[in-house]
Design a protein around this motif. Structure first.
Motif, PDB file in Angstrom:
ATOM      1  N   ASN A   9      42.890  50.086  28.089  1.00 15.07           N
ATOM      2  CA  ASN A   9      43.224  48.864  27.359  1.00 15.07           C
ATOM      3  C   ASN A   9      43.356  47.671  28.299  1.00 15.07           C
ATOM      4  O   ASN A   9      42.903  46.565  27.979  1.00 15.07           O
ATOM      5  N   THR A  10      43.970  47.881  29.432  1.00 12.62           N
ATOM      6  CA  THR A  10      44.150  46.800  30.395  1.00 12.62           C
ATOM      7  C   THR A  10      42.802  46.300  30.906  1.00 12.62           C
ATOM      8  O   THR A  10      42.568  45.088  30.977  1.00 12.62           O
ATOM      9  N   ARG A  11      41.913  47.222  31.251  1.00 10.34           N
ATOM     10  CA  ARG A  11      40.591  46.816  31.727  1.00 10.34           C
ATOM     11  C   ARG A  11      39.810  46.073  30.652  1.00 10.34           C
ATOM     12  O   ARG A  11      39.140  45.069  30.934  1.00 10.34           O
ATOM     13  N   GLU A  12      39.906  46.534  29.392  1.00  8.04           N
ATOM     14  CA  GLU A  12      39.189  45.868  28.303  1.00  8.04           C
ATOM     15  C   GLU A  12      39.735  44.461  28.057  1.00  8.04           C
ATOM     16  O   GLU A  12      38.964  43.516  27.866  1.00  8.04           O
ATOM     17  N   ARG A  13      41.042  44.314  28.057  1.00  9.05           N
ATOM     18  CA  ARG A  13      41.644  42.997  27.842  1.00  9.05           C
ATOM     19  C   ARG A  13      41.321  42.057  29.004  1.00  9.05           C
ATOM     20  O   ARG A  13      41.043  40.879  28.808  1.00  9.05           O
ATOM     21  N   HIS A  14      41.342  42.583  30.206  1.00  4.48           N
ATOM     22  CA  HIS A  14      41.010  41.794  31.390  1.00  4.48           C
ATOM     23  C   HIS A  14      39.568  41.292  31.296  1.00  4.48           C
ATOM     24  O   HIS A  14      39.289  40.105  31.543  1.00  4.48           O
ATOM     25  N   ALA A  15      38.651  42.165  30.917  1.00  7.36           N
ATOM     26  CA  ALA A  15      37.239  41.783  30.783  1.00  7.36           C
ATOM     27  C   ALA A  15      37.055  40.749  29.675  1.00  7.36           C
ATOM     28  O   ALA A  15      36.271  39.804  29.828  1.00  7.36           O
ATOM     29  N   ALA A  16      37.786  40.908  28.567  1.00  3.69           N
ATOM     30  CA  ALA A  16      37.662  39.966  27.453  1.00  3.69           C
ATOM     31  C   ALA A  16      38.163  38.580  27.861  1.00  3.69           C
ATOM     32  O   ALA A  16      37.523  37.560  27.545  1.00  3.69           O
ATOM     33  N   VAL A  17      39.265  38.518  28.584  1.00  5.95           N
ATOM     34  CA  VAL A  17      39.787  37.232  29.042  1.00  5.95           C
ATOM     35  C   VAL A  17      38.801  36.588  30.008  1.00  5.95           C
ATOM     36  O   VAL A  17      38.501  35.394  29.902  1.00  5.95           O
ATOM     37  N   TYR A  18      38.266  37.361  30.941  1.00  5.42           N
ATOM     38  CA  TYR A  18      37.306  36.803  31.894  1.00  5.42           C
ATOM     39  C   TYR A  18      36.049  36.307  31.201  1.00  5.42           C
ATOM     40  O   TYR A  18      35.490  35.276  31.572  1.00  5.42           O
ATOM     41  N   ALA A  19      35.585  37.025  30.180  1.00  8.77           N
ATOM     42  CA  ALA A  19      34.378  36.607  29.464  1.00  8.77           C
ATOM     43  C   ALA A  19      34.605  35.278  28.745  1.00  8.77           C
ATOM     44  O   ALA A  19      33.752  34.377  28.797  1.00  8.77           O
ATOM     45  N   LEU A  20      35.733  35.148  28.082  1.00 12.85           N
ATOM     46  CA  LEU A  20      36.014  33.902  27.374  1.00 12.85           C
ATOM     47  C   LEU A  20      36.260  32.739  28.338  1.00 12.85           C
ATOM     48  O   LEU A  20      35.865  31.599  28.057  1.00 12.85           O
ATOM     49  N   ARG A  21      36.906  33.029  29.456  1.00  7.04           N
ATOM     50  CA  ARG A  21      37.122  31.980  30.451  1.00  7.04           C
ATOM     51  C   ARG A  21      35.792  31.539  31.059  1.00  7.04           C
ATOM     52  O   ARG A  21      35.601  30.375  31.367  1.00  7.04           O
ATOM     53  N   ALA A  22      34.848  32.473  31.206  1.00 10.28           N
ATOM     54  CA  ALA A  22      33.522  32.135  31.737  1.00 10.28           C
ATOM     55  C   ALA A  22      32.753  31.251  30.763  1.00 10.28           C
ATOM     56  O   ALA A  22      31.905  30.446  31.178  1.00 10.28           O
ATOM     57  N   GLU A  23      33.042  31.367  29.469  1.00  7.29           N
ATOM     58  CA  GLU A  23      32.428  30.503  28.461  1.00  7.29           C
ATOM     59  C   GLU A  23      33.027  29.103  28.474  1.00  7.29           C
ATOM     60  O   GLU A  23      32.532  28.216  27.796  1.00  7.29           O
ATOM     61  N   GLY A  24      34.114  28.924  29.197  1.00  6.98           N
ATOM     62  CA  GLY A  24      34.722  27.612  29.312  1.00  6.98           C
ATOM     63  C   GLY A  24      35.954  27.399  28.458  1.00  6.98           C
ATOM     64  O   GLY A  24      36.470  26.283  28.391  1.00  6.98           O
ATOM     65  N   LEU A  25      36.457  28.439  27.801  1.00 12.00           N
ATOM     66  CA  LEU A  25      37.653  28.300  26.985  1.00 12.00           C
ATOM     67  C   LEU A  25      38.885  28.165  27.876  1.00 12.00           C
ATOM     68  O   LEU A  25      38.944  28.743  28.966  1.00 12.00           O
ATOM     69  N   SER A  26      39.854  27.419  27.393  1.00 13.92           N
ATOM     70  CA  SER A  26      41.116  27.301  28.115  1.00 13.92           C
ATOM     71  C   SER A  26      41.913  28.595  27.951  1.00 13.92           C
ATOM     72  O   SER A  26      41.570  29.453  27.130  1.00 13.92           O
ATOM     73  N   ILE A  27      42.975  28.708  28.720  1.00 12.31           N
ATOM     74  CA  ILE A  27      43.806  29.910  28.623  1.00 12.31           C
ATOM     75  C   ILE A  27      44.456  29.999  27.248  1.00 12.31           C
ATOM     76  O   ILE A  27      44.506  31.068  26.640  1.00 12.31           O
ATOM     77  N   SER A  28      44.919  28.864  26.723  1.00 19.79           N
ATOM     78  CA  SER A  28      45.547  28.897  25.400  1.00 19.79           C
ATOM     79  C   SER A  28      44.531  29.233  24.308  1.00 19.79           C
ATOM     80  O   SER A  28      44.841  29.981  23.373  1.00 19.79           O
ATOM     81  N   ALA A  29      43.311  28.711  24.418  1.00 21.43           N
ATOM     82  CA  ALA A  29      42.271  29.050  23.437  1.00 21.43           C
ATOM     83  C   ALA A  29      41.883  30.523  23.553  1.00 21.43           C
ATOM     84  O   ALA A  29      41.636  31.194  22.542  1.00 21.43           O
ATOM     85  N   THR A  30      41.824  31.008  24.777  1.00 20.47           N
ATOM     86  CA  THR A  30      41.529  32.427  25.000  1.00 20.47           C
ATOM     87  C   THR A  30      42.607  33.292  24.372  1.00 20.47           C
ATOM     88  O   THR A  30      42.307  34.291  23.706  1.00 20.47           O
TER      89      THR A  30
END
Length: 94
Positions: A9-30
């Motif tokens: 679960n930790t690895r999946e959540r980490h990957a999801a946050v990194y993917a959204l941040r790479a798209e340019g979303l802010s931390i709050s939007a992520t």
């Protein structure tokens, strides 16, 4: 690498946050998109690859004294097994 449900679960959540941040979303939007707390999203966004490590609490286990006592008692030459009821046990070995 650790295995198990928590590590997965930790690895999946980490990957999801990194993917959204790479798209340019802010931390709050992520955080909103992944339905997680902003602090959790920030933790994953700023974390290195190793998010799950050994337990680093400075507190010893509650069972630590009992484990030590069992180890000392089982290596003692006067240790008696429970299936030997005919021998008397001294109070020091209980």
């Amino acid at each position: 690498m650790r295995t198990g449900r928590r590590a997965t679960n930790t690895r999946e959540r980490h990957a999801a946050v990194y993917a959204l941040r790479a798209e340019g979303l802010s931390i709050s939007a992520t955080a909103r998109r992944l339905d997680m707390n902003v602090r959790t999203a920030r933790k994953y966004a700023h974390a290195a690859e190793t998010l799950i490590g050994p337990n680093t609490s400075g507190r010893p286990s509650v069972l630590a004294p009992l484990v030590l006592a069992c180890q000392l008692c089982s290596h003692s030459p006067t240790y008696y097994r429970q299936d030997e009821p005919d021998r008397e046990r001294s109070a020091a070995h209980l």
